[in-house]
Motif scaffolding. Sequence first.
Motif, short mmCIF file in Angstrom:
data_model
loop_
_atom_site.label_atom_id
_atom_site.label_comp_id
_atom_site.label_asym_id
_atom_site.label_seq_id
_atom_site.Cartn_x
_atom_site.Cartn_y
_atom_site.Cartn_z
N SER A 199 0.82 -1.20 0.00
CA SER A 199 0.00 0.00 0.00
C SER A 199 0.86 1.26 0.00
O SER A 199 1.95 1.29 0.58
CB SER A 199 -0.90 -0.01 1.24
N HIS A 200 0.34 2.28 -0.66
CA HIS A 200 0.98 3.61 -0.69
C HIS A 200 -0.12 4.66 -0.57
O HIS A 200 -1.16 4.54 -1.22
CB HIS A 200 1.70 3.84 -2.03
N PRO A 201 0.12 5.71 0.23
CA PRO A 201 -0.85 6.81 0.25
C PRO A 201 -0.75 7.60 -1.06
O PRO A 201 0.35 7.85 -1.55
CB PRO A 201 -0.42 7.65 1.45
N LEU A 202 -1.89 7.96 -1.61
CA LEU A 202 -1.88 8.76 -2.84
C LEU A 202 -1.46 10.20 -2.56
O LEU A 202 -0.85 10.83 -3.41
CB LEU A 202 -3.26 8.73 -3.50
N ALA A 203 -1.79 10.69 -1.38
CA ALA A 203 -1.40 12.05 -0.98
C ALA A 203 -0.81 11.98 0.43
O ALA A 203 -1.56 12.05 1.41
CB ALA A 203 -2.60 12.99 -1.02
N PRO A 204 0.52 11.79 0.55
CA PRO A 204 1.12 11.65 1.88
C PRO A 204 0.85 12.85 2.80
O PRO A 204 0.74 12.68 4.00
CB PRO A 204 2.61 11.52 1.59
N ASP A 205 0.74 14.02 2.24
CA ASP A 205 0.37 15.22 3.00
C ASP A 205 -1.03 15.60 2.58
O ASP A 205 -1.26 15.96 1.42
CB ASP A 205 1.35 16.36 2.73
N THR A 206 -1.97 15.50 3.51
CA THR A 206 -3.38 15.67 3.16
C THR A 206 -4.14 16.35 4.28
O THR A 206 -3.68 16.40 5.42
CB THR A 206 -4.01 14.30 2.82
N ASP A 207 -5.32 16.84 3.97
CA ASP A 207 -6.21 17.35 5.00
C ASP A 207 -6.71 16.18 5.83
O ASP A 207 -6.83 15.05 5.34
CB ASP A 207 -7.42 18.06 4.37
N ALA A 208 -7.00 16.44 7.10
CA ALA A 208 -7.58 15.43 7.98
C ALA A 208 -8.81 14.85 7.28
O ALA A 208 -9.61 15.59 6.70
CB ALA A 208 -7.95 16.03 9.33
N ASN A 209 -8.94 13.52 7.33
CA ASN A 209 -9.97 12.85 6.53
C ASN A 209 -10.43 11.61 7.28
O ASN A 209 -9.64 10.72 7.58
CB ASN A 209 -9.34 12.48 5.19
N GLU A 210 -11.72 11.54 7.58
CA GLU A 210 -12.28 10.42 8.33
C GLU A 210 -12.07 9.08 7.63
O GLU A 210 -11.81 8.06 8.28
CB GLU A 210 -13.78 10.66 8.58
N ARG A 211 -12.14 9.07 6.31
CA ARG A 211 -11.97 7.81 5.57
C ARG A 211 -10.53 7.30 5.68
O ARG A 211 -10.31 6.09 5.79
CB ARG A 211 -12.38 7.99 4.12
N VAL A 212 -9.56 8.19 5.65
CA VAL A 212 -8.16 7.78 5.81
C VAL A 212 -7.95 7.24 7.22
O VAL A 212 -7.27 6.23 7.41
CB VAL A 212 -7.21 8.95 5.49
N LEU A 213 -8.55 7.88 8.22
CA LEU A 213 -8.45 7.38 9.59
C LEU A 213 -9.09 6.00 9.70
O LEU A 213 -8.53 5.10 10.33
CB LEU A 213 -9.10 8.36 10.57
N GLU A 214 -10.25 5.80 9.08
CA GLU A 214 -10.89 4.48 9.09
C GLU A 214 -10.00 3.43 8.42
O GLU A 214 -9.93 2.30 8.89
CB GLU A 214 -12.24 4.54 8.37
N ALA A 215 -9.32 3.82 7.36
CA ALA A 215 -8.41 2.90 6.69
C ALA A 215 -7.28 2.49 7.63
O ALA A 215 -6.94 1.30 7.73
CB ALA A 215 -7.84 3.53 5.42
N ALA A 216 -6.71 3.45 8.33
CA ALA A 216 -5.63 3.14 9.27
C ALA A 216 -6.14 2.24 10.39
O ALA A 216 -5.47 1.27 10.76
CB ALA A 216 -5.05 4.44 9.84
N GLU A 217 -7.30 2.54 10.92
CA GLU A 217 -7.86 1.74 12.00
C GLU A 217 -8.21 0.32 11.56
O GLU A 217 -8.18 -0.60 12.37
CB GLU A 217 -9.11 2.42 12.58
N SER A 218 -8.51 0.14 10.28
CA SER A 218 -8.90 -1.18 9.78
C SER A 218 -7.71 -2.04 9.36
O SER A 218 -7.87 -3.24 9.13
CB SER A 218 -9.86 -1.04 8.60
N CYS A 219 -6.54 -1.45 9.27
CA CYS A 219 -5.37 -2.21 8.84
C CYS A 219 -5.06 -3.30 9.87
O CYS A 219 -4.83 -2.99 11.05
CB CYS A 219 -4.15 -1.29 8.68
N PRO A 220 -5.04 -4.56 9.46
CA PRO A 220 -4.85 -5.65 10.42
C PRO A 220 -3.47 -5.68 11.07
O PRO A 220 -3.31 -6.32 12.12
CB PRO A 220 -5.10 -6.91 9.60
N VAL A 221 -2.50 -5.00 10.51
CA VAL A 221 -1.15 -5.00 11.08
C VAL A 221 -0.69 -3.59 11.49
O VAL A 221 0.48 -3.39 11.78
CB VAL A 221 -0.13 -5.64 10.11
#
Length: 77
Positions: A36-58
């Motif tokens: 995985s790679h972030p498409l925008a490493p520097d980004t505005d705070a975003n609930e969907r990105v936070l959900e993605a991080a929280e859902s990562c199994p590792v």
Amino acid sequence: MGDRWRVEVDRSLCIGSAQCLHHAPDGFRLDSARQSHPLAPDTDANERVLEAAESCPVEAIVITLGDSGEPVFPPEE
């Protein structure tokens, strides 16, 4: 003006589960090695990105505040 985040993926941890794509399809992509790679490493705070991080199994996705480096996810213990 909202917070800015720095989003990183620890490639040594990423197992290519694609949970990040499921939760934030506009925020991440998988390369040919299924890393995985972030498409925008520097980004505005975003609930969907936070959900993605929280859902990562590792917990391979690390989010910090862009201006201070303070952790957003995973939270400091």
